[in-house]
Design a protein around this motif. Structure first.
Motif, mmCIF file in Angstrom:
data_model
loop_
_atom_site.group_PDB
_atom_site.id
_atom_site.type_symbol
_atom_site.label_atom_id
_atom_site.label_comp_id
_atom_site.label_asym_id
_atom_site.label_seq_id
_atom_site.Cartn_x
_atom_site.Cartn_y
_atom_site.Cartn_z
ATOM 1 N N TYR A 109 31.983 26.885 33.823
ATOM 2 C CA TYR A 109 32.569 28.028 34.534
ATOM 3 C C TYR A 109 33.196 27.521 35.826
ATOM 4 C CZ TYR A 109 32.665 32.762 36.590
ATOM 5 O OH TYR A 109 33.036 33.955 37.170
ATOM 6 N N THR A 110 34.524 27.700 35.953
ATOM 7 C CA THR A 110 35.256 27.187 37.121
ATOM 8 C C THR A 110 36.139 28.287 37.726
ATOM 9 O OG1 THR A 110 36.865 26.248 35.528
ATOM 10 C CG2 THR A 110 35.262 24.731 36.486
ATOM 11 N N PRO A 111 35.525 29.387 38.224
ATOM 12 C CA PRO A 111 36.316 30.481 38.777
ATOM 13 C C PRO A 111 36.989 30.106 40.103
ATOM 14 C CG PRO A 111 34.000 30.824 39.271
ATOM 15 C CD PRO A 111 34.075 29.608 38.380
ATOM 16 N N GLY A 112 37.921 30.965 40.509
ATOM 17 C CA GLY A 112 38.611 30.740 41.784
ATOM 18 C C GLY A 112 40.106 30.968 41.650
ATOM 19 N N HIS A 113 40.711 30.408 40.593
ATOM 20 C CA HIS A 113 42.104 30.770 40.272
ATOM 21 C C HIS A 113 42.076 32.198 39.713
ATOM 22 C CE1 HIS A 113 46.025 30.949 38.416
ATOM 23 N NE2 HIS A 113 45.529 30.843 37.211
ATOM 24 N N ASP A 130 44.111 26.320 34.591
ATOM 25 C CA ASP A 130 44.831 26.289 35.875
ATOM 26 C C ASP A 130 43.900 26.056 37.055
ATOM 27 O OD1 ASP A 130 46.767 27.058 34.138
ATOM 28 O OD2 ASP A 130 47.197 28.987 35.086
ATOM 29 N N ALA A 131 42.607 25.849 36.789
ATOM 30 C CA ALA A 131 41.675 25.623 37.902
ATOM 31 C C ALA A 131 42.054 24.348 38.645
ATOM 32 C CB ALA A 131 40.247 25.536 37.378
ATOM 33 N N GLU A 144 41.608 38.402 41.088
ATOM 34 C CA GLU A 144 40.318 38.141 41.756
ATOM 35 C C GLU A 144 40.134 36.665 42.082
ATOM 36 O OE1 GLU A 144 37.056 40.858 40.030
ATOM 37 O OE2 GLU A 144 38.526 40.657 38.410
ATOM 38 N N GLY A 145 41.242 36.006 42.365
ATOM 39 C CA GLY A 145 41.176 34.614 42.786
ATOM 40 C C GLY A 145 40.555 34.489 44.173
ATOM 41 N N ASP A 146 40.025 33.314 44.466
ATOM 42 C CA ASP A 146 39.394 33.099 45.764
ATOM 43 C C ASP A 146 39.330 31.599 46.039
ATOM 44 O OD1 ASP A 146 37.677 34.175 48.045
ATOM 45 O OD2 ASP A 146 36.365 32.661 47.152
ATOM 46 N N ALA A 147 39.935 31.181 47.149
ATOM 47 C CA ALA A 147 40.052 29.743 47.435
ATOM 48 C C ALA A 147 38.687 29.082 47.631
ATOM 49 C CB ALA A 147 40.948 29.530 48.650
ATOM 50 N N ALA A 148 37.792 29.726 48.351
ATOM 51 C CA ALA A 148 36.470 29.121 48.590
ATOM 52 C C ALA A 148 35.735 28.912 47.262
ATOM 53 C CB ALA A 148 35.648 30.006 49.518
#
Ligand SMILES: [Fe+2]
Length: 228
Positions: A109-113, A130-131, A144-148
């Motif tokens: 699981y690599t959320p953020g993009h 695209d992560a 719901e992307g988030d840089a941190a």
């Protein structure tokens, strides 16, 4: 292992075929709906059975072939449980795995993009969607992307893989095919080079990117597994 990288020109998307030589079972990662005849040709010429269609996330720049492939080949469609996609067959979470013959493909699981971004790891390779891109990463200002969050995902889930692991991204806009964990950790201008989380957040907040051209068409289509 049988492996092939496909390129869709309009959105510069990479799609990947992985198959087991013994069982002839195959998966496609991030297939594009306009390209299904190409996939069908390769599957047929190599005598492969498509078992799964995997999406790394809900794409905003092209329409997934998940539903078309399911209709044509009877494969199961796979996406992360946080995707909001109601029509998938299998919802994966961190460290769940898909097996085709001798090959195990593990989800990270690599959320953020986006909130649902998943990378897939198998046999010295990682498919990052695209992560993480070659010397770049996906934008963090939509879906719901988030840089941190993306910084933590890449540092905890991708940069901890063995140095020589080959990274296959979801896109490249400059004709490059792959990179490695070591190369991106050392050289990625946003996430590598020892950059801090604060530096990364600042970079992502100042990209000034235009509104994504295809998002209003692609997102609703992909929420429906690619049905128009
Ligand atoms: Fe994306």
């Amino acid at each position: 292992m049988i492996f092939q990288q496909f390129f869709e020109k309009q959105s510069s998307t990479y799609t990947y075929l992985i198959a087991c030589e013994q069982s002839r079972e195959a998966v496609l990662i991030d297939p594009v709906v306009s390209e299904i005849e190409k996939y069908a040709e390769v599957l047929q010429s190599q005598n492969l059975v498509l078992s799964y269609s995997l999406d790394t996330h809900v794409h905003a720049d092209h329409v997934t072939a998940a539903n078309s492939l399911r209709s044509k080949f009877g494969c199961k469609t796979v996406i992360h449980r946080h995707s909001g996609v109601a029509c998938a067959d299998i919802y994966i979470t961190d460290r769940s795995a898909i097996r085709i013959g001798q090959i195990l493909i593990e989800a990270r699981y690599t959320p953020g993009h986006t909130r649902a971004c998943t990378s897939y790891v198998t046999e010295g390779m990682v498919f990052t969607g695209d992560a993480l891109l070659i010397d770049g990463c996906g934008r963090t200002d939509f879906q719901e992307g988030d840089a941190a969050t993306l910084y933590d995902s890449i540092h905890q889930q991708i940069f901890t893989l063995p140095d020589e692991t080959v990274i296959y991204p979801g896109h490249d806009y400059r004709g490059r095919f792959s990179t490695t964990v070591q190369h991106e950790r050392l050289h990625n201008s946003r996430l590598g080079q020892g950059r801090s989380k604060a530096e990364f957040i600042d970079i992502m907040a100042n990209l000034n990117l235009p509104y994504p051209e295809k998002i209003d068409v692609a997102l609703p289509a992909n929420q429906a597994c690619g049905q128009s």
